[in-house]
Every structure is written in structure tokens, then in C-alpha cells.
Scaffold this active site. Structure first.
Site, PDB file in Angstrom:
ATOM      1  N   HIS A  43     -69.861 -38.120   7.099  1.00  0.00           N
ATOM      2  CA  HIS A  43     -71.320 -38.986   6.823  1.00  0.00           C
ATOM      3  C   HIS A  43     -71.978 -39.177   8.325  1.00  0.00           C
ATOM      4  CE1 HIS A  43     -69.274 -42.417   8.711  1.00  0.00           C
ATOM      5  NE2 HIS A  43     -68.277 -42.286   7.827  1.00  0.00           N
ATOM      6  N   HIS A  46     -70.167 -39.669  11.631  1.00  0.00           N
ATOM      7  CA  HIS A  46     -69.348 -38.544  12.210  1.00  0.00           C
ATOM      8  C   HIS A  46     -70.431 -37.618  12.887  1.00  0.00           C
ATOM      9  CE1 HIS A  46     -66.516 -39.225   8.460  1.00  0.00           C
ATOM     10  NE2 HIS A  46     -66.106 -39.550   9.551  1.00  0.00           N
ATOM     11  N   CYS A 151     -50.512 -48.607  10.137  1.00  0.00           N
ATOM     12  CA  CYS A 151     -51.685 -48.303   9.189  1.00  0.00           C
ATOM     13  C   CYS A 151     -51.989 -46.822   8.964  1.00  0.00           C
ATOM     14  CB  CYS A 151     -52.961 -49.162   9.607  1.00  0.00           C
ATOM     15  SG  CYS A 151     -54.457 -48.561   8.594  1.00  0.00           S
ATOM     16  N   CYS A 154     -55.445 -45.976  10.179  1.00  0.00           N
ATOM     17  CA  CYS A 154     -55.887 -45.975  11.552  1.00  0.00           C
ATOM     18  C   CYS A 154     -54.898 -44.775  12.269  1.00  0.00           C
ATOM     19  CB  CYS A 154     -55.540 -47.212  12.362  1.00  0.00           C
ATOM     20  SG  CYS A 154     -56.348 -48.644  11.765  1.00  0.00           S
ATOM     21  N   CYS A 169     -54.428 -54.325   7.159  1.00  0.00           N
ATOM     22  CA  CYS A 169     -54.983 -53.698   8.404  1.00  0.00           C
ATOM     23  C   CYS A 169     -56.462 -54.408   8.613  1.00  0.00           C
ATOM     24  CB  CYS A 169     -55.310 -52.330   8.338  1.00  0.00           C
ATOM     25  SG  CYS A 169     -56.516 -51.508   9.594  1.00  0.00           S
ATOM     26  N   HIS A 172     -59.270 -51.609   8.211  1.00  0.00           N
ATOM     27  CA  HIS A 172     -59.273 -51.006   6.844  1.00  0.00           C
ATOM     28  C   HIS A 172     -59.260 -51.787   5.532  1.00  0.00           C
ATOM     29  CE1 HIS A 172     -58.771 -47.508   9.521  1.00  0.00           C
ATOM     30  NE2 HIS A 172     -59.590 -46.994   8.793  1.00  0.00           N
ATOM     31  N   LYS A 320     -70.096 -51.997   9.536  1.00  0.00           N
ATOM     32  CA  LYS A 320     -69.933 -50.733   9.872  1.00  0.00           C
ATOM     33  C   LYS A 320     -69.951 -49.817   8.891  1.00  0.00           C
ATOM     34  CE  LYS A 320     -66.511 -47.305  11.516  1.00  0.00           C
ATOM     35  NZ  LYS A 320     -65.129 -47.290  11.824  1.00  0.00           N
ATOM     36  N   LYS A 323     -65.954 -45.156   5.322  1.00  0.00           N
ATOM     37  CA  LYS A 323     -65.516 -45.054   4.115  1.00  0.00           C
ATOM     38  C   LYS A 323     -64.858 -46.356   3.596  1.00  0.00           C
ATOM     39  CE  LYS A 323     -61.091 -43.221   3.629  1.00  0.00           C
ATOM     40  NZ  LYS A 323     -59.913 -42.792   3.762  1.00  0.00           N
TER      41      LYS A 323
HETATM   42  N1  MSP Z   1     -59.448 -38.281  13.871  1.00  0.00           N
HETATM   43  C1  MSP Z   1     -59.546 -39.527  14.634  1.00  0.00           C
HETATM   44  C2  MSP Z   1     -60.122 -39.200  16.030  1.00  0.00           C
HETATM   45  C3  MSP Z   1     -59.291 -38.335  16.988  1.00  0.00           C
HETATM   46  S1  MSP Z   1     -59.927 -37.804  18.535  1.00  0.00           S
HETATM   47  C4  MSP Z   1     -58.779 -37.061  19.362  1.00  0.00           C
HETATM   48  C5  MSP Z   1     -60.793 -40.432  14.072  1.00  0.00           C
HETATM   49  N2  MSP Z   1     -61.469 -39.745  12.892  1.00  0.00           N
HETATM   50  S2  MSP Z   1     -62.466 -40.290  12.121  1.00  0.00           S
HETATM   51  O1  MSP Z   1     -62.924 -39.343  11.301  1.00  0.00           O
HETATM   52  O2  MSP Z   1     -62.150 -41.474  11.547  1.00  0.00           O
HETATM   53  O3  MSP Z   1     -63.560 -40.992  13.287  1.00  0.00           O
HETATM   54  C6  MSP Z   1     -64.310 -40.102  14.005  1.00  0.00           C
HETATM   55  C7  MSP Z   1     -65.327 -40.600  14.548  1.00  0.00           C
HETATM   56  O4  MSP Z   1     -66.470 -41.081  13.956  1.00  0.00           O
HETATM   57  C8  MSP Z   1     -64.730 -42.055  15.550  1.00  0.00           C
HETATM   58  O5  MSP Z   1     -65.143 -41.906  16.828  1.00  0.00           O
HETATM   59  C9  MSP Z   1     -65.458 -42.899  14.997  1.00  0.00           C
HETATM   60  O6  MSP Z   1     -65.781 -44.104  15.783  1.00  0.00           O
HETATM   61  C10 MSP Z   1     -66.653 -42.388  14.559  1.00  0.00           C
HETATM   62  N3  MSP Z   1     -67.401 -43.095  13.234  1.00  0.00           N
HETATM   63  C11 MSP Z   1     -66.931 -43.399  12.135  1.00  0.00           C
HETATM   64  N4  MSP Z   1     -67.757 -44.145  11.569  1.00  0.00           N
HETATM   65  C12 MSP Z   1     -68.958 -44.562  12.408  1.00  0.00           C
HETATM   66  C13 MSP Z   1     -70.074 -45.330  12.317  1.00  0.00           C
HETATM   67  N5  MSP Z   1     -70.410 -45.802  11.224  1.00  0.00           N
HETATM   68  N6  MSP Z   1     -70.805 -45.105  13.311  1.00  0.00           N
HETATM   69  C14 MSP Z   1     -70.599 -44.426  14.340  1.00  0.00           C
HETATM   70  N7  MSP Z   1     -69.470 -43.697  14.283  1.00  0.00           N
HETATM   71  C15 MSP Z   1     -68.460 -43.832  13.392  1.00  0.00           C
HETATM   72  O7  MSP Z   1     -60.754 -41.389  14.351  1.00  0.00           O
END
Ligand code: MSP
Length: 700
Positions: A43, A46, A151, A154, A169, A172, A320, A323
Site C-alpha cells: 500500500h 510502503h 507478537c 511485529c 499487542c 496490532h 496510521k 493492514k
Molecule cells: N519487515 C519489516 C522491516 C524490516 S527492515 C530490516 C517491516 N515490514 S513492513 O512491511 O511491516 O513495514 C515496512 C515499512 O513500511 C515500515 O518502515 C513501516 O513504518 C512502513 N509503513 C507501513 N505503513 C505505513 C504508513 N501508514 N505510513 C508510513 N509508513 C508506513 O516492518
């Protein structure tokens, strides 16, 4: 290469104490994004750090700095294992499909990474095992037993007080899982002082300052050793020498930043060339990056990253996006209605990097119309149209004897360039773009004040007309170069319409000299770079799509947008139709739900305190049940034809406790009891327990 040489090579490089987060004086620039879990659809949250990394890479590259941009996917661990199981798909097939989906979703945003690392890459797996062995040999790892709460979303062990905590958590809002197993531990506690010392000596290491202070107080509060292996997880990298243990997914994932560059192998040239990195991470994963990661590196004698920069969250309705809440803006909807450069511009300009920022379609449209269509787009099209109309498409060039007003425009443009660079180096993208737009506003005012359309009517004022359009054209040339890293596609488009030679993304704006000779052909093809967007129409289209049936393969993160169709009518005029994100094949929704779906249902044990028939309703019983809450609840159940009230008073039952209240025969029902439907007539048989269970106990 042996381990000692790796250590010597990395430790030998001096650490610097620069305050600037990224520095123009450097020969190389290395930026990373977090690697994304492949347990759900991508989304905009990411895409956010990824397009910031893309912009920064383009910025440095344009200025001649040898740059490298790494992104990728985090593919091991229990949450991935479960996501694949929920889809009924083999793990390797599952991860391959989601990786493709991420790549396909990012491409239309103009994101051009140098490398996409996958934690399932064999090279990565081997290098992670090597890092483990180095830490083990240096005495930083020991075997013990972990008991506590975890969790799976996380991928984090949680410190909770079992007496007071609801064992959910906080991020989540899902149940924590009890773990009690043998585990390897990393001696994190031994790194408290070295970490504090590093933060003190390198203020740029954790940024922004507010996050740096949080990290310092967390570490100063004391560090516990970290569990870094799991026996109950199979999908991951085996611990060297003890394969019944799997390496903890964060140890595995964080290592990607060096394994991608060939650290730990004979092919480590990129590591030598680009490390240390600027890590862009969401503030929710700062601790892993600013505490665990540098401690692992210190333990192994590897140079630390230059900076860990924690950005804020994209919000929707103040929360935020993501998911957990199912409120994320879908990349498919964005792709259908908005040009990629607009999305990039919006995120860089509207959201102050480092802070949380709200994202709405309405704000996106407003920004597009005010800054892009009326701002840069309008400046380009009116300048080029006048050059075509008054000079037969041949832009006039500046002469030496230009007036002071022209000089003022040129000095404002130089000022915009200086400020833009200063702010981008400090990762203040919004302020950098503001500076560029101040330049645009100055040129606009210059054109309006000089009214070239009036000058064009008077042949005696031809020289003045030439001077005005030469100034506007030259200013536009500099401004397009300046904004190119943020708006790569439209900068190229305007540059081409200006009939200038070369690629604006490879020309350093700071080396472009005001009034220098340039190679330019005849201008004749002009079209608006940013057409005005019709807010009412686009919003109605988006709402219609959200109302249409959804067909999603993987867990949909946005309860809405249907998969991309070929609706060219919804695309911005002038934008090419973009490739579709393929829907992932999956079992029909009626057969398989994910663990997260299940976790939404709150099933609790209860005792029936009272029961009576509902007058004039053959099937309904009115029950008063004790769910362990301060007040008993009323529930209506369609079991009257099979259970007499006195038969079920005192019975232990199972209730869906978080069902929305519903009125039946004027009475409110606050839950639903569970029963199996048996035989041809579907006789309900109440679900119960064979052992004593307290009221309110949750079923999981
Ligand atoms: N896999 C771990 C990261 C490992 S790095 C060695 C992870 N993955 S994640 O897919 O859950 O999240 C990846 C990134 O997307 C995180 O930095 C997270 O903060 C970011 N975001 C997810 N949702 C977000 C928003 N709504 N806004 C901004 N960034 C967001 O964590």
C-alpha cells in the site's frame, strides 16, 4: 575472504561526525528502505519511504555522486508462514507472487531501485549465517530459554505485566502468543554503554532529534539480552551448527543492508564502495534499527550506518494507514486516477518528512491543481506557447545588457537552487520544494508584470519582448532541472517540450550557468504537463469503485478499491495507460480466512443466568448471560424450539462478544451464542466446555 579480513576492512574505516544527514562532499551515497513483509498487499505506506529513497538517489546522482538505492522484501518468519497457509499456497510460490506484486505496484510510481534484495536469496542466507558465526566466535551469543509473550505481526518479544496486561499487542490490537522454548540470546545488555557513547559522539546517527532522544532514553533505561532464535519457526535461516533453531527474523532482515552489498563474500566490492548507509525507516521500527542493528554490527566489528532516519506515518482519518486497520490507500486506486509524479510531489511536499501526515484524495487533487497545474505546469505552457507564437518556436536567448529585473529573477532562481539543495541534504523535502516553488512564483510574477502579450503587439518593443521571454525560458530551464528528482517523468516531458538536448536527470542544476549557450530545437509540441483535475468527477469515480465488488487474492488492506481495470477514462489525460497489478490467485473467500480475520472475532466463555421465551416469537429465547463483565448482557438466541428456558439456565456457553448490537422484536441482542447445526432440521446443539472455564475467558 576470511572473517578477520572482513572485520579489519570495516573497522579500519574512520567514522565521521558530520551533522548533515547526507552530505554533498561525499563520493558515494547509499540509501536503503525497510524490506517489506510479504504477508499482505503493498500500500502507499510502503511506497512512501521507497519513493523518498528514489528521489534522494536521483538528487545525488544528478549532482554527480555515485549512488546506490536498495529496497526489497522480508520473506521469512511466522507471519509469512501463516499468510501462505491462509491462502493454501506453497511458501515459495506465495513469496514469489507477493514480491512480484510489490515490484509491479512500485514501478508506476517511477521508482527505480538499484537492487531488490530478498531474504530468501541464497547469498543473503549464507552471509547472515556468517554474521551469526562471527558474533558467536566473539562470545556475544549464548544458549538459554525464552519464556514470555510474542507478537507475530511485529515479530517482537513483548515485555508485559501478566497481571495487568490484556495480552494484546498495542500496535496490532491482536492477541500476543505465549512462547516458552530454548533460544539463543545476543548479549545486547553489554552494548548499552558503547551505544550511548556512539549516540553522543554522532548526533547524526539517529534523526530527527525527537527520535534520537527517545532512543537514548530507551537505551539509558537498561537493555536486556535479546532472543535471536526460534525453535517453533521453521521458515527461516537455520542457526549454524544447530539447525533445529531458526535465526530470529529481525536478525535475518536487518543484515540485508550489508549482505546486499556482498558483505561476507568474496564479492564485497560494493560493500567497500557504498557502506555506510542512510537507513530510511518508519518510526515504528526505529528500535530495531537504532539499537539492535548497531549492536550486532559493533559486536561483529563492522562500521555502523551513517544515519538511521525515522519518518512519520501516513494517516487516514488521524490513524496510521495499514493492514491492521484496513484503512490504507490502495495503490491501484491511486494509479488509476493520479499521475505518478503528482503522488510523489504530494508526499514530499504535503507531508513534512519525519512527521506524521494525513493523506486524502481531496488534498491530492487540491495540491495538483494549485502547485502543479497552476504553478509549474502553467509557467511551462504559457512560456512555451508565447515562444511558439511570437518567435516561431525558437526561444530567444539572453543578451548581456539585460535589465535589473532580469537580474532579480536570475538571483531568485540561484537562491532557490541553493535552498533546495540545503533542504534536500537535510531531508527537508517539503521546504526544498517550497524554495523551488518560490522561484516559480517569482517568474510568474515577472511575466505578469511585463505583459509580453501586449509587447508582442508593438514591433517597436520587440527587444523587450525578447528579453522577457528569454528570461522566462531560461528560468524554466533551471527550475525543471531543479525539480527533476522529485518529478522525473514530467520534468522530462517539459524538457522535451522545451526542445532542450539531453536528459534533465543527468544535468547538475548547480553546474547549469545562467545564460550559457544551449542546444535547442524548434518548439512546436506543447501540451499541459499537469492537466487540471476535476475534483467532483474523480471523487465520484473513486466512490463508485469502492462500492463495486472487490476481488482480492491476498488480504486486502484497503477494504475498497477493486483490482485495476483498463479504465482509461479514469486516467489522467496525457498519461500513458499503466500496466495492471495482477490479482493473486487464491482460494474463494468463503473457504479460507486469514489468522488476522479470525482474530477479529472475540469468542468468550459465559454462563446463562436467566432465560425466558420472547412473547409472540416461536424461536427466540431471551438470555441474560455473565461474560465476566461488570454488567450481565442480554442476548437473543433462536433456540426456543429445541431448548426450554429452565434447561439452559446455569449452562456454560460460548458467545461472540464483539458482534454489533441488533434489535429483534424490539429487544436488543448484544452477542451471539455458538451452536452446531445438527441433522436435517438443523437442530442447534450448544457449544460448551468439558472443563471449568471462567466467564470472559477468550477462545483463540
Ligand atoms: N519487515 C519489516 C522491516 C524490516 S527492515 C530490516 C517491516 N515490514 S513492513 O512491511 O511491516 O513495514 C515496512 C515499512 O513500511 C515500515 O518502515 C513501516 O513504518 C512502513 N509503513 C507501513 N505503513 C505505513 C504508513 N501508514 N505510513 C508510513 N509508513 C508506513 O516492518
Amino acid at each position: 575472504m576470511n572473517d578477520d579480513r572482513i572485520v579489519a576492512q570495516t573497522v579500519g574505516r574512520a567514522l565521521s561526525t558530520r551533522l548533515a544527514i547526507t552530505s554533498m562532499g561525499e563520493k558515494t551515497f547509499y540509501v536503503t528502505t525497510p524490506i517489506f513483509y510479504v504477508n499482505a498487499k503493498p500500500h502507499i505506506g510502503h511506497a512512501y519511504p521507497t519513493l523518498v529513497a528514489d528521489t534522494l538517489t536521483r538528487f545525488y546522482r544528478q549532482r554527480g555522486v555515485d549512488s546506490y538505492f536498495l529496497t526489497g522484501t522480508d520473506e521469512h518468519g511466522i507471519n509469512i508462514e501463516r499468510a501462505a497457509a491462509a491462502r493454501g499456497v506453497a511458501l515459495t510460490k506465495h513469496v514469489d507472487e507477493i514480491v512480484d506484486e510489490f515490484k509491479t505496484a512500485f514501478a508506476p510510481l517511477g521508482i527505480e531501485y538499484d537492487q531488490w534484495i530478498r531474504t530468501t536469496d541464497p547469498g543473503h542466507e549464507a552471509a547472515v549465517a556468517k554474521l551469526w558465526r562471527i558474533l558467536d566466535e566473539r562470545g556475544h551469543i549464548y544458549k538459554s530459554r525464552y519464556e514470555g509473550w510474542y507478537c507475530p505481526n511485529c515479530n517482537e518479544f513483548k515485555e508485559v505485566d501478566e497481571k495487568t496486561s490484556d495480552l494484546v499487542c498495542p500496535t496490532h490490537e491482536r492477541p500476543l502468543e505465549r512462547l516458552a522454548e530454548e533460544s539463543y540470546f545476543f548479549r545486547l545488555s553489554a552494548f548499552q554503554e558503547p551505544l550511548l557513547d556512539h549516540y553522543a559522539k554522532h548526533p547524526e546517527f539517529v534523526q530527527p532529534d525527537v527520535r534520537r532522544n527517545e532512543v537514548i532514553s530507551f537505551v539509558a533505561g537498561g537493555l536486556k539480552d535479546l532472543s535471536i532464535s526460534r525453535v517453533s519457526v521453521k521458515w527461516g535461516i537455520p542457526v549454524p551448527g544447530d539447525p533445529k533453531h531458526t535465526i530470529y527474523v529481525w536478525f535475518d532482515a536487518l543484515s540485508n543492508y550489508i549482505t546486499a552489498l556482498g558483505w561476507g563474500t568474496d564479492e564485497h566490492q560494493k560493500f567497500a564502495r557504498y557502506w555506510p548507509a542512510l537507513h530510511l525507516v518508519g518510526k515504528d521500527i526505529l528500535r530495531m534499527h537504532a539499537v539492535y542493528w548497531p549492536a550486532f554490527l559493533m559486536g561483529a566489528g563492522i562500521e555502523l550506518p551513517r544515519t538511521v532516519y525515522a519518518h512519520g506515518m501516513l494517516l487516514r482519518g488521524g490513524q496510521k494507514m495499514g493492514k491492521s486497520l484496513g484503512n490504507a490507500i490502495d495503490l491501484g486506486v491511486l494509479k488509476r486516477h493520479f499521475a505518478p509524479d503528482l503522488i510523489r510531489y504530494f508526499l514530499l511536499r504535503e507531508v513534512a518528512f519525519g512527521q506524521d501526515g494525513e493523506m486524502t484524495y481531496e488534498a491530492l487533487i487540491d495540491r495538483s491543481n494549485s502547485d502543479l497545474a497552476d504553478g509549474l505546469g502553467n509557467l511551462a505552457s504559457r512560456t512555451l506557447t508565447m515562444v511558439r507564437n511570437y518567435f516561431d518556436g525558437h526561444p530567444p536567448r539572453l543578451r548581456n545588457e539585460e535589465q535589473s529585473e532580469t537580474e532579480d529573477v536570475s538571483s531568485r532562481i540561484e537562491e532557490a537552487k541553493r535552498r533546495f539543495d540545503e533542504e534536500f541534504v537535510a531531508l527537508n523535502f517539503s521546504r526544498g520544494l517550497e524554495a523551488a516553488w518560490a522561484g516559480i512564483a517569482r517568474v510568474d510574477k515577472f511575466i505578469t508584470d511585463n505583459q509580453p502579450w501586449k509587447l508582442a503587439k508593438d514591433p517597436a518593443r520587440r527587444a523587450q519582448l525578447e528579453s522577457v521571454l528569454a528570461t522566462a525560458y531560461e528560468a524554466l530551464r533551471h527550475l525543471v532541472l531543479l525539480v527533476a528528482p522529485a518529478l522525473p517523468a514530467t520534468s522530462r516531458e517539459i524538457w522535451n517540450q522545451m526542445e532542450l538536448a539531453g536528459d534533465p536527470l543527468t544535468i547538475d542544476p548547480n553546474k547549469a550557468v545562467w545564460g550559457e549557450p544551449i542546444e535547442v530545437s524548434k518548439i512546436d509540441r506543447i501540451s499541459p504537463a499537469f492537466p487540471k483535475l476535476d475534483k467532483g468527477k474523480i471523487m465520484a469515480e473513486i466512490e463508485n469503485e469502492n462500492a463495486a465488488p472487490v476481488s482480492e487474492g491476498v488480504e486486502a488492506e484497503d477494504g475498497g478499491g477493486k483490482q485495476a481495470g483498463n479504465e482509461s477514462a479514469g486516467l489522467q489525460a496525457g498519461m500513458p495507460a499503466l500496466p495492471e497489478v495482477p490479482a493473486l490467485p487464491g482460494p474463494p473467500a468463503t473457504q479460507i480466512i486469514t489468522i488476522d480475520d479470525f482474530a477479529k472475532v472475540e469468542l468468550r466463555a459465559a454462563t446463562v443466568l436467566e432465560a425466558e421465551k420472547v412473547p409472540k416469537a416461536d424461536k427466540l429465547l431471551r438470555l441474560i448471560v455473565d461474560l465476566g463483565e461488570p454488567q450481565p448482557r442480554q442476548i437473543l438466541a433462536g433456540i426456543a424450539q429445541h431448548y426450554a428456558p429452565e434447561e439452559i439456565i446455569g449452562r456454560k456457553i460460548i458467545v461472540v462478544a464483539n458482534l454489533a448490537p441488533r434489535k429483534l422484536r424490539g429487544l436488543e441482542s448484544n452477542g451471539m451464542l455458538l451452536a452446531a447445526s445438527v441433522g436435517e432440521d438443523g437442530k442447534p446443539v450448544l457449544a460448551t466446555f468439558t472443563e471449568d472455564v471462567p466467564n470472559g475467558a477468550r477462545l483463540k
